[in-house]
Design an enzyme around this catalytic site. Structure first.
Site, short mmCIF file in Angstrom:
data_model
loop_
_atom_site.label_atom_id
_atom_site.label_comp_id
_atom_site.label_asym_id
_atom_site.label_seq_id
_atom_site.Cartn_x
_atom_site.Cartn_y
_atom_site.Cartn_z
CG ASN A 35 0.36 -19.90 2.86
OD1 ASN A 35 0.25 -20.31 3.88
ND2 ASN A 35 -0.18 -19.93 2.23
NE ARG A 86 -10.16 -29.29 2.19
CZ ARG A 86 -9.32 -28.19 2.83
NH1 ARG A 86 -10.23 -27.59 3.55
NH2 ARG A 86 -8.15 -27.53 1.44
CD GLU A 141 -5.46 -16.22 0.79
OE1 GLU A 141 -4.59 -16.66 -0.20
OE2 GLU A 141 -6.02 -17.01 1.07
CG HIS A 145 -10.43 -20.13 2.26
ND1 HIS A 145 -11.50 -20.94 1.82
CD2 HIS A 145 -9.47 -20.80 2.18
CE1 HIS A 145 -11.18 -22.05 1.45
NE2 HIS A 145 -9.73 -21.85 1.47
NE ARG A 174 -3.53 -18.95 4.84
CZ ARG A 174 -4.23 -19.17 3.00
NH1 ARG A 174 -3.01 -19.19 2.40
NH2 ARG A 174 -5.59 -19.27 3.70
CB ILE A 194 -12.69 -23.02 -9.47
CG1 ILE A 194 -11.66 -24.52 -9.12
CG2 ILE A 194 -14.12 -23.16 -10.10
CD1 ILE A 194 -12.26 -25.63 -8.44
CG MET A 247 -13.18 -26.69 -11.81
SD MET A 247 -14.42 -28.15 -12.28
CE MET A 247 -15.88 -27.58 -10.64
P1 ADP Z 1 -5.77 -23.41 -3.49
O1 ADP Z 1 -6.75 -23.80 -2.82
O2 ADP Z 1 -4.78 -24.96 -3.61
O3 ADP Z 1 -4.56 -22.69 -3.59
P2 ADP Z 1 -6.25 -22.84 -6.55
O4 ADP Z 1 -6.82 -21.24 -6.00
O5 ADP Z 1 -5.00 -22.61 -6.78
O6 ADP Z 1 -6.04 -23.27 -5.13
O7 ADP Z 1 -7.62 -23.35 -7.39
C1 ADP Z 1 -6.78 -25.00 -7.51
C2 ADP Z 1 -7.89 -24.97 -8.94
O8 ADP Z 1 -8.07 -24.09 -9.45
C3 ADP Z 1 -7.73 -26.51 -9.19
O9 ADP Z 1 -8.62 -27.44 -9.26
C4 ADP Z 1 -8.03 -25.96 -10.73
O10 ADP Z 1 -7.72 -26.63 -11.97
C5 ADP Z 1 -8.92 -24.91 -10.69
N1 ADP Z 1 -8.57 -23.72 -12.04
C6 ADP Z 1 -7.29 -23.37 -12.21
N2 ADP Z 1 -7.08 -22.60 -13.42
C7 ADP Z 1 -8.20 -23.42 -14.30
C8 ADP Z 1 -9.67 -22.71 -15.45
N3 ADP Z 1 -8.72 -22.39 -16.42
N4 ADP Z 1 -10.52 -23.62 -15.18
C9 ADP Z 1 -11.13 -24.17 -14.79
N5 ADP Z 1 -10.27 -24.97 -13.36
C10 ADP Z 1 -9.06 -24.51 -13.02
#
Ligand code: ADP
Length: 391
Positions: A7, A235, A374, A174, A85, A325, A277
């Site tokens: 990636n 975004r 992925e 995605h 990817r 999230i 988040m």
């Molecule tokens: P990307 O789109 O960059 O691949 P991810 O799928 O890794 O992102 O998601 C990142 C998001 O997930 C961030 O907003 C992070 O805060 C959130 N996140 C990770 N762990 C938690 C948690 N325990 N509670 C809430 N949000 C979380």
């Protein structure tokens, strides 16, 4: 034999190396970050060190050196295939393809539609073509899974001219993740994918929802670009396009400024100053009103898409939470599913808190929590691709 799944981003390269012979066991994973900056870093199986690395070609050389030094891979010529990817495949690709000049031309043509992503993806491809010229390279497109969308989902209500001459339509993104989630859900539900209706929610920094009918993408929340749809980390997601006209006409904004605001200054960050988040939830729990508002708007938007997708699908086997999230936040899952019993969605609070896979009440629409993968999806499809095309 091994499959190298890549990636390539604009300043980072993430990879996973799968062993083809042992149920696609991951033998190594790693990342080069801050490519082109003064000091870059390289990690292998989570152990990180600093390096000097000016471009993607150099990054791959360093990865090769590290894999060789640790005895994991003699060199790239030992690979069975390299999977890349690629974010935007336009309307051309609905499945993985062997990379040749025609394919790289299309990826290049799509750069204006995904400037940061496609150019970085292409850099990765070009670098690996130099370093492993005899190894087959396969491109996987984030747009491919959504090519099954009917025109009623993929077209905007704009004059036909813009579709015909500029390919302005909804592509969706995605796709590799949504496809993986669909297959994994079908396996967990014990039903053939071809008869599964699902709503998959990839909620990460970028976020999107997809309505899947009989195993195929029917509608998805991202559109012409990954800016449409849900509220994301930075975004905006859906906004009234009239806002852009107002800023252009009345406040002398230009395209560059709008781009920056919509892609980097909006979403959770725009609403409460934080795009992560986890931190938003912490601040909300400490009583910060802006964080609460950001959380509520994020969850409400997901809820609205679920409602719309139930209306489109008619019947739904499962709602699937994923992405950083969706997988990790019981708070978000609870807020999204709150008061949806009339639609057959009833969250099991205890299972949700525990982080179980099945988090809905029996007999209703199933609610699943699945960590997306992925890279595994790409490795799996590469294996199939190798078998079918006898490469
Ligand atoms: P990307 O789109 O960059 O691949 P991810 O799928 O890794 O992102 O998601 C990142 C998001 O997930 C961030 O907003 C992070 O805060 C959130 N996140 C990770 N762990 C938690 C948690 N325990 N509670 C809430 N949000 C979380």
């Amino acid at each position: 034999m091994k499959i190298f799944v890549l990636n390539s981003g604009s300043s980072s390269i993430k990879y996973k190396l799968f062993n083809m012979d042992q149920h696609l066991e991951v033998v190594a994973w790693g990342e080069v970050e801050k490519i082109g900056e003064e000091i870059s870093s390289i990690s292998l199986n989570s152990i990180k060190e600093k390096i000097i690395c000016s471009n993607h070609h150099e990054a791959f050389k360093q990865i090769a050196k590290q894999l060789k030094k640790t005895g994991i891979l003699k060199d790239f010529t030992c690979l069975s295939a390299i999977a890349h990817r690629v974010v935007h495949g336009g309307s051309v690709f609905s499945k993985p393809v062997l990379i040749d000049e025609t394919v790289t031309d299309v990826i290049r043509r799509m750069i204006p539609l995904a400037p940061l992503h496609n150019s970085a993806n292409l850099e990765g491809i070009t670098a690996m073509q130099h370093l492993a010229p005899n190894i087959k390279q396969i491109a996987f497109f984030d747009t491919a899974f959504h090519q099954s969308m009917p025109a009623s989902s993929s077209r905007y209500a704009l004059p036909e001219y813009y579709y015909d001459t500029m390919q302005i339509r909804r592509y969706g993104f995605h796709g590799i993740s949504h496809h993986y989630l669909a297959k994994e859900s079908a396996r967990l539900l014990g039903k053939p994918l071809q008869i599964c209706n699902l709503i998959t929610l990839h909620l990460g920094n970028g976020a999107s929802a997809t309505a899947i009918q009989n195993g195929k993408s029917l509608e998805t929340s991202m559109g012409f670009t990954p800016l449409e749809g849900l509220v994301m980390g930075t975004r905006s997601g859906d906004i009234d396009p009239g806002i852009l006209l107002y800023l252009l006409n009345e406040h002398d904004y230009d395209a560059k400024k709008l781009d920056h605001i919509l892609n980097y200054q909006s979403g959770l960050k725009g609403l409460c100053g934080i795009n992560d988040m986890r931190e938003v939830i912490q601040k909300m729990q400490l009583g910060e009103e802006n964080a609460k508002l950001a959380f509520n708007i994020f969850c409400q938007k997901v809820k609205q898409y679920i409602g719309a997708y139930i209306a489109l699908l008619g019947t739904v086997d499962a709602i699937v939470f994923s992405g950083g999230i969706g997988t990790n936040s019981p708070e978000v899952r609870e807020a999204v599913c709150y008061n949806m019993a009339a639609l057959g969605i009833i969250l099991d609070k205890e299972e949700n808190e525990k982080g179980a896979t099945f988090i809905g009440h029996e007999g209703e629409v199933k609610i699943l929590r699945i960590k997306t993968d992925e890279e595994r999806e790409m490795a799996n499809q590469s294996l199939q691709f190798i078998k079918e095309s006898d490469i």
